[in-house]
Scaffold this motif. Sequence first.
Motif, PDB file in Angstrom:
ATOM      1  N   GLY A  39       0.777  -1.240   0.000  1.00 54.19           N
ATOM      2  CA  GLY A  39       0.000   0.000   0.000  1.00 54.19           C
ATOM      3  C   GLY A  39       0.803   1.282   0.000  1.00 54.19           C
ATOM      4  N   LYS A  40       2.131   1.215  -0.164  1.00 54.21           N
ATOM      5  CA  LYS A  40       2.924   2.453  -0.182  1.00 54.21           C
ATOM      6  C   LYS A  40       2.527   3.335  -1.367  1.00 54.21           C
ATOM      7  CE  LYS A  40       7.036   0.589  -0.299  1.00 54.21           C
ATOM      8  NZ  LYS A  40       6.565  -0.806  -0.452  1.00 54.21           N
ATOM      9  N   THR A  41       2.403   2.707  -2.535  1.00 55.34           N
ATOM     10  CA  THR A  41       2.041   3.473  -3.733  1.00 55.34           C
ATOM     11  C   THR A  41       0.644   4.061  -3.599  1.00 55.34           C
ATOM     12  OG1 THR A  41       3.405   2.000  -5.071  1.00 55.34           O
ATOM     13  CG2 THR A  41       1.831   3.369  -6.244  1.00 55.34           C
ATOM     14  N   THR A  42      -0.261   3.301  -2.978  1.00 58.53           N
ATOM     15  CA  THR A  42      -1.620   3.819  -2.759  1.00 58.53           C
ATOM     16  C   THR A  42      -1.591   5.010  -1.821  1.00 58.53           C
ATOM     17  OG1 THR A  42      -2.587   1.642  -3.105  1.00 58.53           O
ATOM     18  CG2 THR A  42      -3.915   3.251  -1.910  1.00 58.53           C
ATOM     19  N   LEU A  43      -0.747   4.931  -0.781  1.00 55.82           N
ATOM     20  CA  LEU A  43      -0.632   6.054   0.149  1.00 55.82           C
ATOM     21  C   LEU A  43      -0.128   7.296  -0.585  1.00 55.82           C
ATOM     22  CD1 LEU A  43      -0.890   7.081   3.011  1.00 55.82           C
ATOM     23  CD2 LEU A  43       1.419   6.231   3.501  1.00 55.82           C
ATOM     24  N   ASP A  99       8.119  10.236  -6.377  1.00 54.69           N
ATOM     25  CA  ASP A  99       7.754   8.837  -6.536  1.00 54.69           C
ATOM     26  C   ASP A  99       7.839   8.482  -8.015  1.00 54.69           C
ATOM     27  OD1 ASP A  99       5.619  10.207  -7.566  1.00 54.69           O
ATOM     28  OD2 ASP A  99       4.070   9.157  -6.416  1.00 54.69           O
ATOM     29  N   HIS A 100       7.323   7.350  -8.349  1.00 49.98           N
ATOM     30  CA  HIS A 100       7.376   6.929  -9.757  1.00 49.98           C
ATOM     31  C   HIS A 100       6.637   7.909 -10.656  1.00 49.98           C
ATOM     32  CE1 HIS A 100       6.026   4.698 -13.340  1.00 49.98           C
ATOM     33  NE2 HIS A 100       7.237   4.130 -13.266  1.00 49.98           N
ATOM     34  N   ASP A 101       5.507   8.439 -10.184  1.00 48.25           N
ATOM     35  CA  ASP A 101       4.753   9.397 -10.996  1.00 48.25           C
ATOM     36  C   ASP A 101       5.566  10.659 -11.241  1.00 48.25           C
ATOM     37  OD1 ASP A 101       2.675   7.684 -11.173  1.00 48.25           O
ATOM     38  OD2 ASP A 101       1.383   8.699  -9.726  1.00 48.25           O
ATOM     39  N   PHE A 102       6.265  11.153 -10.217  1.00 42.62           N
ATOM     40  CA  PHE A 102       7.107  12.341 -10.385  1.00 42.62           C
ATOM     41  C   PHE A 102       8.163  12.080 -11.459  1.00 42.62           C
ATOM     42  CE2 PHE A 102      11.098  14.510  -9.582  1.00 42.62           C
ATOM     43  CZ  PHE A 102      10.705  15.846  -9.491  1.00 42.62           C
ATOM     44  N   ILE A 103       8.770  10.916 -11.393  1.00 41.43           N
ATOM     45  CA  ILE A 103       9.828  10.588 -12.351  1.00 41.43           C
ATOM     46  C   ILE A 103       9.263  10.489 -13.765  1.00 41.43           C
ATOM     47  CG2 ILE A 103      11.520   8.844 -13.020  1.00 41.43           C
ATOM     48  CD1 ILE A 103      11.776   8.134 -10.043  1.00 41.43           C
ATOM     49  N   ILE A 567       7.371  14.325   0.474  1.00 33.89           N
ATOM     50  CA  ILE A 567       7.050  12.890   0.516  1.00 33.89           C
ATOM     51  C   ILE A 567       7.936  12.174  -0.483  1.00 33.89           C
ATOM     52  CG2 ILE A 567       5.240  11.177   0.165  1.00 33.89           C
ATOM     53  CD1 ILE A 567       3.243  13.514   0.813  1.00 33.89           C
ATOM     54  N   LEU A 568       8.658  11.141  -0.013  1.00 35.84           N
ATOM     55  CA  LEU A 568       9.570  10.388  -0.877  1.00 35.84           C
ATOM     56  C   LEU A 568       9.234   8.907  -0.790  1.00 35.84           C
ATOM     57  CD1 LEU A 568      11.393  12.726   0.814  1.00 35.84           C
ATOM     58  CD2 LEU A 568      12.962  12.138  -1.042  1.00 35.84           C
ATOM     59  N   ASP A 569       8.931   8.305  -1.949  1.00 36.21           N
ATOM     60  CA  ASP A 569       8.574   6.888  -2.011  1.00 36.21           C
ATOM     61  C   ASP A 569       9.734   6.114  -2.629  1.00 36.21           C
ATOM     62  OD1 ASP A 569       7.344   4.448  -2.128  1.00 36.21           O
ATOM     63  OD2 ASP A 569       6.042   4.950  -3.806  1.00 36.21           O
ATOM     64  N   ASP A 570      10.409   5.262  -1.811  1.00 33.96           N
ATOM     65  CA  ASP A 570      11.563   4.477  -2.259  1.00 33.96           C
ATOM     66  C   ASP A 570      12.545   5.326  -3.063  1.00 33.96           C
ATOM     67  OD1 ASP A 570      11.234   2.023  -1.066  1.00 33.96           O
ATOM     68  OD2 ASP A 570       9.954   1.244  -2.663  1.00 33.96           O
ATOM     69  N   PRO A 571      13.119   6.373  -2.462  1.00 30.70           N
ATOM     70  CA  PRO A 571      13.957   7.320  -3.209  1.00 30.70           C
ATOM     71  C   PRO A 571      15.316   6.780  -3.606  1.00 30.70           C
ATOM     72  CG  PRO A 571      13.965   7.864  -0.881  1.00 30.70           C
ATOM     73  CD  PRO A 571      12.957   6.763  -1.047  1.00 30.70           C
ATOM     74  N   PHE A 572      15.721   5.605  -3.116  1.00 31.97           N
ATOM     75  CA  PHE A 572      17.065   5.097  -3.416  1.00 31.97           C
ATOM     76  C   PHE A 572      17.017   3.953  -4.409  1.00 31.97           C
ATOM     77  CE2 PHE A 572      15.359   2.559  -0.030  1.00 31.97           C
ATOM     78  CZ  PHE A 572      15.712   1.274  -0.350  1.00 31.97           C
ATOM     79  N   ASN A 573      15.980   3.814  -5.180  1.00 35.67           N
ATOM     80  CA  ASN A 573      15.793   2.660  -6.067  1.00 35.67           C
ATOM     81  C   ASN A 573      17.011   2.447  -6.962  1.00 35.67           C
ATOM     82  OD1 ASN A 573      14.349   0.546  -7.285  1.00 35.67           O
ATOM     83  ND2 ASN A 573      13.720   1.916  -8.954  1.00 35.67           N
ATOM     84  N   SER A 574      17.512   1.220  -6.989  1.00 38.57           N
ATOM     85  CA  SER A 574      18.641   0.793  -7.835  1.00 38.57           C
ATOM     86  C   SER A 574      19.937   1.522  -7.515  1.00 38.57           C
ATOM     87  CB  SER A 574      18.307   1.004  -9.329  1.00 38.57           C
ATOM     88  OG  SER A 574      17.183   0.244  -9.689  1.00 38.57           O
ATOM     89  N   GLN A 575      20.084   2.094  -6.321  1.00 37.81           N
ATOM     90  CA  GLN A 575      21.304   2.801  -5.964  1.00 37.81           C
ATOM     91  C   GLN A 575      22.234   1.896  -5.154  1.00 37.81           C
ATOM     92  OE1 GLN A 575      20.428   6.496  -4.031  1.00 37.81           O
ATOM     93  NE2 GLN A 575      19.016   7.189  -5.645  1.00 37.81           N
ATOM     94  N   ASP A 576      23.536   2.211  -5.227  1.00 37.62           N
ATOM     95  CA  ASP A 576      24.490   1.465  -4.419  1.00 37.62           C
ATOM     96  C   ASP A 576      24.480   2.006  -2.995  1.00 37.62           C
ATOM     97  OD1 ASP A 576      25.905   3.862  -4.455  1.00 37.62           O
ATOM     98  OD2 ASP A 576      27.224   3.206  -6.081  1.00 37.62           O
ATOM     99  N   SER A 577      25.303   1.401  -2.140  1.00 38.12           N
ATOM    100  CA  SER A 577      25.288   1.758  -0.718  1.00 38.12           C
ATOM    101  C   SER A 577      25.713   3.195  -0.489  1.00 38.12           C
ATOM    102  CB  SER A 577      26.207   0.807   0.059  1.00 38.12           C
ATOM    103  OG  SER A 577      27.539   0.871  -0.442  1.00 38.12           O
ATOM    104  N   PHE A 578      26.664   3.695  -1.301  1.00 43.55           N
ATOM    105  CA  PHE A 578      27.100   5.079  -1.128  1.00 43.55           C
ATOM    106  C   PHE A 578      25.958   6.047  -1.416  1.00 43.55           C
ATOM    107  CE2 PHE A 578      28.644   9.069  -2.877  1.00 43.55           C
ATOM    108  CZ  PHE A 578      29.522   9.496  -1.886  1.00 43.55           C
TER     109      PHE A 578
END
Length: 759
Positions: A39-43, A99-103, A567-578
């Motif tokens: 439900g994160k995307t729904t939120l 979020d994905h919509d912003f991108i 509001i940030l939804d999964d902002p680090f997607n596909s990023q490395d640890s740094f």
Amino acid sequence: MGIKKIISRKNAGRIKNYSAKGDVELKKVNLYYGENGRGKTTLCAILRSLLDGEPDHLIGRTTLGTGGIPSIQIQTDTGQIHFRDLTWTETLPNIVIFDHDFISENVFDGNIVGTEQRKNLYKIIIGKEGVLIAEQYEDVKKQATEMTKNISALSNSISVHLPKGITLQYFQTYQSNPHIDELIETANRELTAGKESSTIAVHRAFSAIQLPEIPNDIELILAKNLDGLSAEVEAKVKAHIAKHDMGKSGQGWISKGLEYNPEKECPYCGQDTTSNDLIQTYRTLFGNEYAELKEEITQKGKSFSAAFGPEAVIPILSSIEENKNTDLFWKRYCTYESPPVIDVEAIKPLFIEVSEQVLQILRLKVQNPLEALSLSEDCKGAIKKYSDFFPVIHDYNETVAQINSQIQQRKESSGKANIEALENNLARFSILKKRFEEPFSTQCAELKQLQNKKNEIENDKEILKEKLDKYGEETIEKYQYSINNYLDLFNAGFQIGEVKQNYVGGVNANFQIRINDTLVKLGDGKTAKNQPSFSNTLSSGDKSTLALAFFLAQLEHDPKKANKIAILDDPFNSQDSFRKNQTAIQIAKLSKQCEQVIVLSHDANFLKQVQEKIHGETLRAFHLTPIGTDNTYIDEMDLDKFLKSGLHKMIDTLQMYSTDTNSVKAEDVVQKIRPLMEGYCRNRCMTRFTDTHMLGEMLSQIKTEGAKHPLFDIYEELDEINDYSCKFHHPQGTRQSPVINTTELLGYVRRTLRLVGAS
């Protein structure tokens, strides 16, 4: 205005029916943890709808299978906001969402940076003031486009009637010509002549009228006598004629009688005349010369009678009548003044009168050849009236000659006529006449008004463009610097360059990627795969980092940043640890700069990194906790305890086995089912269960409280899974564990994952 609590949520995505329980009030920083599909995307969709008031964000996420519409109740600092009947009672325009919509709306969609993304990115870059100018520009541009469309439509409706050689501009600006009817008549005549050239070629021209001249020797003949005759002889004959009262016909009677040889005997009385000297006198007087004179007079009378007799006038009258018909014919092809009208009724009486008068005097002369005669007054009057008619005939013939010259030219030109050109010429003059008639008169006036208005709009558009160019140039430069600064912080290895305003397809911002000091164009869906572009030069992590840099730069330059709810939804997607750590740092900075920060993630470790970097700000973590397979609750969460319990590791193990039963040992998997459910229940009900509660005790408590217990809905599923798993958890050596049936284990693994919302 900040958000304090989501009081209730119904029929929105995976949350079928949620009512806040316990202390779930939001703080300055709020961290939401939830596995994928909880439900994160729904939120985010709820908050986006709360931002702009659009119900469509929620309608598409209506909980399937319920038949109901979304219903939401949110508590803010100033009161409650409701979403019911597909309408918000109030919106929160101070929300910004990454979020994905912003991108997909502002940065890239899939692997493409399209026109819509560049348009929306441009709005982000130039801010509210710039957007206002851009909207004014787009509005004026739209007006210009609409005006162009109207002008084109009206122009086409006029132009379709214009013949070859007449442009719309010429037609529109044409000034009225007072001679247009004459031009049309001439053009029509030229066309008619061209089409009927064969008829024209053989048609007769006008005939000149030839009146016979009065002979100029009539008076000479009348006055003529015989020279050389003695006066004595002439007097003697005249006396004899007078003696016998023979009158004017005496000479003729005597002259005629000589033809019967009266020298021997009188043909009248038979007396002997051989010794009569009077007969000799007659012979002397009425000899050859006398006969010749008489013959001359007679011939003149005959020729005059032929020229002026009743038959002589007929050809003249016929020519006049034929010329009338000729005039009707040639008037169709030539422009001229018709010959003067001749009173044909007056011609015949003139001929009759002059003929009678002249012939009468000539007959008298024939009877008295030796008598000098002169024209009578009546004869002179008749001749004068006849002669006075000559100037009329002269003028008539002069006009005929001029007309015949035109006719000859027409015959020559019509044979060489270009019919198409003549038709175009006639059409040209005809349409020019209609320029000032309806509907063209009104249409041309309306077209002029539209063109003037279009010029005004184009001028306004140019002024706004210059203003937008100047404003955008200053703003884009600052924005580009900020984005590249964030990319440096994320150690991205690339930057953006050549950020410019672009007007193709609507006002937008175009940019390029700078890699190793080389500019790479964004490209589009048609860009060849072997050409460097946004699609193939950046990794997924690079693209996510670029999108986050855009978002952070937007907030940095927002003059009302302090009032924003970020509001940030999964902002680090596909990023490395740094980059993940740097993302946490930037979120911590936002917590100091914004009114409120909400972070949603499926990675509890990342949320823990964010939590550790927050100093001096209130913070609360929440868990989007699955209840059964089709519902989710929002509960407060202890990230330390969650991570310490290793639940996420247990979930990983079960998920691996669910995918491939050979990837993990069955003994390790079966041992993790029960502790995973215990950890799940503790996190769901932190106030009811402690770390010492075992699953059997938890089930006993749920059964005792019944429907009042938060986990009552999943009691039966918990109990069945517990029955299966408990036989594998006896103390070592006390009881031999049963053999594991891998098919049975796989079924319970998948049931367990569905129960905890990790399937």
